[in-house]
Design a protein around this motif. Structure first.
Motif, PDB file in Angstrom:
ATOM      1  N   GLY B 214       0.828  -1.205   0.000  1.00  0.00           N
ATOM      2  CA  GLY B 214       0.000   0.000   0.000  1.00  0.00           C
ATOM      3  C   GLY B 214       0.858   1.250   0.000  1.00  0.00           C
ATOM      4  O   GLY B 214       0.573   2.221  -0.716  1.00  0.00           O
ATOM      5  N   THR B 218       0.933   3.918  -2.980  1.00  0.00           N
ATOM      6  CA  THR B 218       0.671   5.344  -2.768  1.00  0.00           C
ATOM      7  C   THR B 218       1.746   6.176  -3.449  1.00  0.00           C
ATOM      8  O   THR B 218       1.457   7.173  -4.119  1.00  0.00           O
ATOM      9  CB  THR B 218       0.651   5.671  -1.261  1.00  0.00           C
ATOM     10  OG1 THR B 218      -0.129   4.687  -0.596  1.00  0.00           O
ATOM     11  CG2 THR B 218       0.044   7.029  -1.005  1.00  0.00           C
ATOM     12  N   GLY B 260      -1.546   5.736   8.169  1.00  0.00           N
ATOM     13  CA  GLY B 260      -2.326   4.889   7.276  1.00  0.00           C
ATOM     14  C   GLY B 260      -3.494   5.642   6.666  1.00  0.00           C
ATOM     15  O   GLY B 260      -3.757   5.556   5.466  1.00  0.00           O
ATOM     16  N   THR B 264      -4.049   6.476   2.671  1.00  0.00           N
ATOM     17  CA  THR B 264      -5.253   6.030   1.961  1.00  0.00           C
ATOM     18  C   THR B 264      -5.986   7.217   1.356  1.00  0.00           C
ATOM     19  O   THR B 264      -6.411   7.184   0.201  1.00  0.00           O
ATOM     20  CB  THR B 264      -6.193   5.300   2.932  1.00  0.00           C
ATOM     21  OG1 THR B 264      -5.404   4.429   3.739  1.00  0.00           O
ATOM     22  CG2 THR B 264      -7.229   4.503   2.191  1.00  0.00           C
ATOM     23  N   VAL B 267      -4.315   8.433  -1.792  1.00  0.00           N
ATOM     24  CA  VAL B 267      -4.584   7.605  -2.976  1.00  0.00           C
ATOM     25  C   VAL B 267      -5.965   7.933  -3.531  1.00  0.00           C
ATOM     26  O   VAL B 267      -6.139   8.163  -4.730  1.00  0.00           O
ATOM     27  CB  VAL B 267      -4.492   6.107  -2.633  1.00  0.00           C
ATOM     28  CG1 VAL B 267      -4.971   5.259  -3.802  1.00  0.00           C
ATOM     29  CG2 VAL B 267      -3.063   5.737  -2.279  1.00  0.00           C
ATOM     30  N   ILE B 268      -6.957   8.012  -2.633  1.00  0.00           N
ATOM     31  CA  ILE B 268      -8.323   8.277  -3.090  1.00  0.00           C
ATOM     32  C   ILE B 268      -8.413   9.659  -3.735  1.00  0.00           C
ATOM     33  O   ILE B 268      -8.956   9.812  -4.836  1.00  0.00           O
ATOM     34  CB  ILE B 268      -9.317   8.154  -1.912  1.00  0.00           C
ATOM     35  CG1 ILE B 268      -9.355   6.701  -1.434  1.00  0.00           C
ATOM     36  CG2 ILE B 268     -10.709   8.609  -2.322  1.00  0.00           C
ATOM     37  CD1 ILE B 268     -10.123   6.486  -0.155  1.00  0.00           C
TER      38      ILE B 268
END
Lengths: 252, 292
Positions: B214, B218, B260, B264, B267-268
């Motif tokens: 992940g 990223t 984290g 995330t 990325v979104i």
């Protein structure tokens, strides 16, 4: 004289639909064979079977006497089967020339080993492919568009590029899937001239086409397919005169 | 100063990891999440060879790369022959399964991790020499990938990504190209692993968990998928980010989840607002010919 492309008893079905029912045919050097018939007759499917896109269930296909059964799509292309696609399938992020340079039967640049250990040979092969591509484009009067993105070209010219890319494969066998659909005027004449030249140069050509005048102009013989079967074959004029075929084809 | 060096070394290592991951998922369009396990294979191989055979770090790192490259074939040969979609599934299985093996083998130090990896350099120079090596590895990786992408091989990859069936029907072996790219990318991750092992001298299996992919993803997405310099930008930014939040002086139990969440969210946000990432992909070098 033996045929360049020889199909014998080729059979293929998808579930209950038979797309190729005991197809046997031969195409010789210099011959342009027309493949006609209504939509869904199995014409494009036959091309897909010959090129290995879909494997045949039964029957044998030979190129210059060598069976290509069990060979993958890319191996068949390397054995000299070149094809075009009805919807062209050009590489849309690339220029006209780039589309063609990746298309010769042997592309040295796809081998990492050769790139690392024989970079000079790869560069020379690339240059040679460039020259070959430009020569083909020149025959189509497209050489000034070589560095244009393919998506910038009008439809008729994209169709020509599809043929030009296939011609990078100097193999004995050329399959054209509806080369004329959507092509008019100057591009139409160019397409006709180039296909004729290729046959005269010794290729065995097979054309799927709905444009009957194109078939009449180019082909000496044709096969008529319907529902996966060859209903009739022979001289183009005789086929077109057949009343049953006219009914099947035009629904009159 | 040691702190700065360790960050520079991580930058080098993560540039190698993000760039090679980008080669696989961005350039070649192969969906895999097994990159951390190839990082681990390189790290454990070079660490074990150094502990048990006293192999020198350069040979050890290269051996780690070779092992990672060969292991990549175990995923790519069976799955890519069928279809690209299977690669994701086999990569998940491979990542989870092999890490379990590492966690349970006595040879690899099981849960406790592999410690006492001998260091090739001691003394005050250690920090800057390792920084130099790691950054050089990062630069070499970027240049290697740039060479691949801009040359005839990259042209083939572009064509394959545009229309694989048309590409194969021209006589090109798409399966082989994918297998080779996957092996090259995995071997590069193995090199990163070797450098990591020799600098930190301790490997814990947790750091190679599936979640580590992940972090790499990223970096790739933020930097720019399919772009040569994107992963460099992504790696630098996302390594700087956790350092920046440490200045907030939050308790450690907040730090990891916060990090984290930020990753995330990034990325979104990027996928919605700037899917091409910060750096746009580079086109293959234009073809030069006489008619120009």
């Amino acid at each position: 004289m033996s045929a360049v492309l020889h199909l014998e008893g080729v059979f293929k079905h998808f579930g209950g639909i038979v797309v190729a029912d005991d197809i046997t045919l031969e195409i010789e050097r210099g011959q342009i064979l027309g493949l006609i018939g209504p939509n869904g007759a199995g014409k494009t499917s036959l091309f897909n079977i010959v090129t290995g896109v879909v494997p045949a269930d039964a029957g044998d296909i030979r190129v210059n006497g060598v069976s290509i059964a069990g060979k993958g799509i890319h191996e068949r292309a390397r054995m000299g089967i070149a094809r075009t696609w009805q919807n062209m399938r050009l590489f849309r992020t690339m220029t006209v020339l780039e589309n063609m340079v990746v298309a010769p039967r042997e592309y040295a640049g796809e081998s990492m080993v050769r790139l690392c250990f024989r970079p000079g040979a790869v560069r020379r092969a690339d240059e040679q492919a460039c020259e070959q591509a430009l020569a083909i484009l020149e025959r189509m009067q497209l050489e000034r568009l070589a560095d244009n993105a393919v998506t910038d070209l009008p439809y008729g010219q994209q169709k020509l590029v599809g043929l030009a890319r296939a011609l990078m494969n100097d193999g004995p066998c050329l399959l054209l899937d509806e080369p004329m659909a959507g092509v008019e005027g100057h591009a139409y004449e160019t397409m006709k001239a180039v296909v004729r030249q290729e046959a005269q140069a010794g290729r065995a050509v097979c054309v799927v086409e709905h444009n009957i005048s194109f078939i009449k102009d180019l082909c000496t013989s044709a096969v008529f397919m319907s529902a996966g079967r060859i209903l009739e074959r022979g001289q183009i004029a005789d086929l077109l005169a057949s009343k049953t075929l006219a009914e099947l084809y035009f629904g009159t | 100063m040691e702190y700065v060096y360790s960050i520079l070394i991580l930058v080098g290592i993560y540039v190698v990891l993000a760039s090679s991951f980008n080669l696989i998922i961005g350039t070649a369009g192969l969906v895999s999440i097994a990159h951390p396990i190839f990082f681990a294979l390189g790290a454990y191989t070079s660490g074990l060879l150094a502990i048990h055979f006293g192999l020198n770090p350069i040979a050890g790192t290269l051996a780690g790369a070779a092992v990672a490259g060969v292991f990549s074939l175990m995923i790519s040969l069976p799955s890519l022959r069928v279809s690209g979609d299977y690669l994701l599934i086999t990569s998940i299985g491979f990542q989870l399964g092999l890490l379990q093996v590492i966690k349970n083998l006595e040879l690899t130090g099981s849960q406790g991790g592999l410690s006492n990896i001998p260091t090739p350099i001691a003394g005050p120079e250690r920090g800057w020499i390792f920084s130099l090596v790691a950054l050089a590895a990062g630069a070499a990786t970027v240049l290697l990938i740039r060479w691949i992408v801009r040359g005839p091989y990259g042209r083939a990859i572009s064509a394959m990504r545009d229309d694989e069936l048309a590409f194969v029907a021209l006589g090109r072996d798409a399966t082989r190209i994918k297998i080779v790219i996957f092996a090259v990318g995995s071997a590069l991750a193995g090199i990163a692993g070797g450098i990591y092992a020799f600098y930190f001298q301790y490997l814990s299996p947790e750091q190679f968990e599936i979640l580590a992919s992940g972090t790499m993803l990223t970096m790739v997405v933020v930097g720019g998928m399919g772009s040569t310099w994107g992963p460099v930008v992504g790696a630098v930014l996302l390594l700087a980010l956790p350092q920046a939040i440490t200045f907030l002086r939050l308790p450690l139990s907040y730090m990891a989840p916060l990090q984290g969440m930020i990753f995330t969210l990034l990325v979104i946000l990027f996928l919605f607002l700037r899917p091409q990432g910060l750096v746009a992909p580079e086109a293959p070098a234009p073809l030069r010919h006489k008619k120009q």
